[in-house]
Design a protein around this motif. Structure first.
Motif, mmCIF file in Angstrom:
data_model
loop_
_atom_site.group_PDB
_atom_site.id
_atom_site.type_symbol
_atom_site.label_atom_id
_atom_site.label_comp_id
_atom_site.label_asym_id
_atom_site.label_seq_id
_atom_site.Cartn_x
_atom_site.Cartn_y
_atom_site.Cartn_z
ATOM 1 N N LYS A 1 9.079 -3.357 -13.070
ATOM 2 C CA LYS A 1 9.518 -3.253 -14.464
ATOM 3 C C LYS A 1 8.847 -2.062 -15.156
ATOM 4 O O LYS A 1 9.486 -1.329 -15.923
ATOM 5 N N GLU A 2 7.560 -1.886 -14.891
ATOM 6 C CA GLU A 2 6.826 -0.789 -15.519
ATOM 7 C C GLU A 2 7.363 0.564 -15.061
ATOM 8 O O GLU A 2 7.532 1.489 -15.866
ATOM 9 N N LEU A 3 7.652 0.680 -13.770
ATOM 10 C CA LEU A 3 8.161 1.945 -13.243
ATOM 11 C C LEU A 3 9.546 2.274 -13.811
ATOM 12 O O LEU A 3 9.872 3.448 -14.016
ATOM 13 N N ALA A 4 10.343 1.259 -14.081
ATOM 14 C CA ALA A 4 11.658 1.495 -14.685
ATOM 15 C C ALA A 4 11.491 2.164 -16.047
ATOM 16 O O ALA A 4 12.216 3.109 -16.393
ATOM 17 N N ARG B 1 0.837 -1.202 0.000
ATOM 18 C CA ARG B 1 0.000 0.000 0.000
ATOM 19 C C ARG B 1 0.877 1.259 0.000
ATOM 20 O O ARG B 1 0.532 2.271 -0.633
ATOM 21 N N THR B 2 2.000 1.200 0.675
ATOM 22 C CA THR B 2 2.943 2.322 0.671
ATOM 23 C C THR B 2 3.476 2.568 -0.732
ATOM 24 O O THR B 2 3.595 3.717 -1.190
ATOM 25 N N VAL B 3 3.796 1.485 -1.437
ATOM 26 C CA VAL B 3 4.269 1.600 -2.827
ATOM 27 C C VAL B 3 3.212 2.292 -3.687
ATOM 28 O O VAL B 3 3.511 3.234 -4.435
ATOM 29 N N ARG C 1 3.087 10.366 -7.650
ATOM 30 C CA ARG C 1 4.068 10.514 -8.726
ATOM 31 C C ARG C 1 5.508 10.470 -8.210
ATOM 32 O O ARG C 1 6.422 11.016 -8.832
ATOM 33 N N GLN C 2 5.710 9.822 -7.086
ATOM 34 C CA GLN C 2 7.071 9.640 -6.556
ATOM 35 C C GLN C 2 7.598 8.294 -7.063
ATOM 36 O O GLN C 2 7.794 7.338 -6.312
#
Length: 309
Positions: free
Chosen positions: A119-122, A79-81, A88-89
């Protein structure tokens, strides 16, 4: 009362409490199992807040249960993620995923989702860096009055296949705002905007079998229809320079006094925006119009609208 009677009474009382204890233990086990089952189901449905509450219930029934603690901790970390993604962090969210993946004896569903999100965030982080570089370049070009070049740089953002994803909504808004500002300034000095250039190319292509094209409304107010009153005043007073300014030193080879091919192409766009078919002119004709605009200190569009409509 005889001793044997007392013995029977004691046995009955002990049996009653023992039975109650067994029943209570069974009920506790059932409640725990139900809470864990509901918590796992909530995870599958991506209802993480609900899942966390279910695992809290399980821990109320078995406070030292290792499995319930593991699931509760993992859900809390995930949930923190998601909160960081929402804010947008993205860099911090990507770092926080490593904690989720390190949680043991917990949900494989969350671990799989966390791995995919990592992977998507990368990709998102890398693409946002590229968008930021293009936007900053566009801003610098706008500051130098190179509005068309700025719009070309903004197209790298706005025409990207992923730009409509929520990850980039803030970037998209900034790019659109700057493009609109560029277009207003281009319209104010009588040159094609990003939208008119695009539409003219499309129109030209579709009318290749015809020698003439339909003429748009080109009354004096049409080019600045979207300008504010303040911007209209600025347009009337405009005396600055940009990539379209008719300056012979920019577009004429000093040694041969010839108009460059790049200037010919730009002038054809300006002629088209005046409602005149640019295909009716040879390069030599266009060069003459450019020289006439330089001589009269006006724009190619103004010459085309005045002399060739």
């Amino acid at each position: 009362m005889k001793k044997w009677v007392w013995g029977i009474v004691v046995i009955i009382i002990v049996g009653m409490f023992g039975g109650y204890g067994l029943t209570k233990h069974a009920e506790t086990g059932k409640s725990y199992d139900t809470a864990m089952k509901d918590g796992k189901a909530a995870i599958k449905d991506a209802e993480y807040a609900s899942a966390e509450k279910y695992f809290d219930v399980a821990l109320q029934k078995k406070s030292n249960d290792v499995t319930a603690k593991a699931y509760k901790t993992q859900v809390t970390h995930y949930r923190t993620v998601l909160d960081k993604v929402e804010a947008r962090q993205y860099d911090k969210a990507k770092d926080a995923i490593s904690i989720v993946l390190a949680d043991r004896d917990a949900s494989t569903v969350i671990k799989k989702r966390a791995t995919n999100l990592e992977k998507e965030l990368a990709t998102v982080i890398k693409k946002r860096e590229s968008f930021t570089a293009s936007y900053n370049t566009a801003k610098d070009l706008t500051a130098k009055n190179s509005y068309t070049a700025s719009n070309t740089e903004l197209d790298k953002i706005l025409k990207d296949s992923d730009i409509d994803k929520n990850y980039y909504s803030d970037v998209k808004k900034e790019a659109i705002d700057l493009q609109k500002s560029n277009d207003k300034k281009l319209a104010a000095i009588g040159y094609p905007t990003s939208s008119s250039t695009s539409s003219s190319s499309s129109s030209l292509s579709s009318s290749s079998s015809s020698a003439t094209t339909s003429k748009p409304n080109t009354d004096s107010g049409s080019s600045s229809a979207e300008l504010t009153s303040e911007e209209k005043d600025d347009a009337a007073k405009y005396s600055g320079s940009n990539e379209y300014t008719t300056n012979s030193s920019d577009y004429v080879d000093a040694s041969s006094d010839k108009i460059t091919a790049a200037r010919i192409s730009e002038a054809r766009d300006a002629i088209k925006s005046a409602g005149v078919n640019p295909r009716a002119f040879s390069d030599s004709d266009v060069a003459k119009i450019i020289k006439q605009s330089i001589k009269e200190k006006t724009t190619v569009k103004a010459i085309a609208a005045r002399d060739y409509k």
